[in-house]
Design an enzyme around this catalytic site. Sequence first.
Site: not given
Length: 318
Positions: A54, A85, A88, A92
Site C-alpha cells: 500500500d 492507504e 491500510h 499492516y
Amino acid sequence: MRYPEFYERYRAAIRDTWTVEEVDLHSDLADLAKMSPQERHLINRLVAFFATGDSIVANNLVLNLYQHVNAPEARLCLSRQLFEEAVHVQFYLTLLDTYLPDPDERVKAFAAVDNIPSIRDKAEFCFRWIDSLSDLQRLETREDRRTFLLNLICFAACIEGLSFYGAFAYVYWFRSRGLFGGPATGTNWVFRDESMHMEFAFSVVDTVRAEEPDLFDDKLGEQVTQMIEEAVTAELAFARDLCGDGIGGMNAEHMREYLEYVADQRLSRLGLEKKYGTANPFAFMELQDVQKLANFFERRVSAYQVAVEGNVSFDESF
C-alpha cells in the site's frame, strides 16, 4: 461540477470510514502458535508484502495521479484514497507488530523488496510504471495521455485489482478454515476500500475514453493485455514462494486459476477480450464481492457506514 459521479464516490468513501483499533488481532495468536512451518512461512511472506504494497500505491497517488487528474471532484476521491492507504498501512504495521514480535524478523519483512525475489519482482513491476510518468510535468501530447492511462490502469487492474485480490485470497482461505478471524475482519474493510479505488480508476478511464476516444485504440488494448499477463506471471511466482508444494487446500495451481479468473474480469471491465477463460477455483471468494456478510463475532459488519450530512448542488456555474 462537471463530474458529479466522482463527488458521490467521495461521499460514499467517507461513509465507509473504519479504524484499525476496531480490529482485534491478539485473539489469533493461538492460531499462529499451532501452525505448521509451511503455514508460518506463508503468513510471514504475506505480511511482508502487505507492509510495502500500500505504500507503493500511495507513492503513485502522490507522485503521479494527483498531479495529472485536475478535476476538483476527482481529486477529492484521490485525497480520500490517500487517507485510506494510510489506514491500510497502519493495519499492516499492526499485523507486523502482532505476528512478528522479534524486531529482527520485522526488519526482514520491511526489507522484503530488497531480499525476497518474489516480492522484489512485484515491486519492480510497480516501479516501472511509476517511473513511466516521472519526467512528465504536464500531459501535453496524445502519447503523454496514453502513458498516464497505462499507469492508471496498471495500478487499478494489476496492483489493486489483481495483486491485492490474490493476497486477500490467502487471508480468506485461512478464515474458511476457522483461522485468523482478526486479519479477515480488517481485510473485509481493506477489500471494500480497494474495490472502490479500482472502480474510481476505471470510471476515470471511462471518462477519458468518452472525451478522447482515439486514445484507447487497439495498440493501447494490446499494451494493457500484455501488462496484465506480466502481472499474472509475477503473482504466480509469489504464489509458488508462499505455497511451495501446497498447503492443504491452497496451492500455486489453484492460485494460478484464481489470478487468471480475476485478470479476465479486469480485461472485461476495460472492454477488452478475456485472455484465459478460467473459472474461479475458490468457493470462499465468491461471496466477497457482496461485502455484506460478516462473522458473528466481528465488531461491526463490513457494510457498516457512517452518516454524511449536507448537500451540494451540481451546476456548471458553481
